[in-house]
Design a protein around this motif. Structure first.
Motif: not given
Length: 155
Positions: A39-40, A46-47, A55-57, A82-84
């Motif tokens: 989303t960022c 750094i998000a 996403e970190r979880a 793929p944009s991830i």
């Protein structure tokens, strides 16, 4: 006794091969800096958003399952697209992201290599003549006074 020693040696011989077959465990920091927040649109490391925390979880859960870094990145790409991934794709237009900076640097180095001899030659050849042409002519009174001043300092 002899059979026990042979069995022990065989067991020890097989132990290193089992250790070599183990895949390294992925670290969170290593994966986090190669993933983008969806989303960022900034790197995940750094998000600062709720979605980035989700996403970190998800990454931590994948690490807890014992997946390698490559498997985690493949799973994230399958889930989010793929944009991830923080690196551009290696095909199509995204390939330009890799090659344009390299081409610019090579071009600049070639330009400097071609122009440097000219600049150096111009500095040596033209400099002496231009300095002579630019030197002011002294009147006889100024020349005499300069000679007197210089003579005072000669010892």
């Amino acid at each position: 006794m002899r059979a026990a020693v042979i069995a022990l040696l065989a067991l020890l011989a097989l132990a290193p091969s089992a250790a070599l077959g183990a895949q390294p465990r992925a670290s969170f920091n290593d994966v986090e800096d190669e993933v983008m927040c969806d989303t960022c649109n900034v790197p995940l490391n750094i998000a600062e958003s709720d979605r980035a925390d989700q996403e970190r979880a998800a990454i931590r859960r994948l690490i807890a399952r014992g997946l390698t870094k490559e498997q985690i990145l493949a799973e994230l790409e399958r889930t989010y697209g793929p944009s991830i991934l923080a690196k551009p794709q290696d095909s199509g237009f995204s390939l330009a992201v890799w090659w344009v900076p390299v081409a610019v640097v090579v071009g600049l180095v070639a330009l400097v290599a071609a122009l440097l001899p000219r600049w150096r030659r111009r500095g040596h050849d033209d400099g002496d003549d231009q300095d002579r042409q630019r030197a002011p002519t002294l009147s006889t009174a100024d020349a005499r006074r300069l000679d007197e001043d210089l003579a005072r300092y000669d010892v």
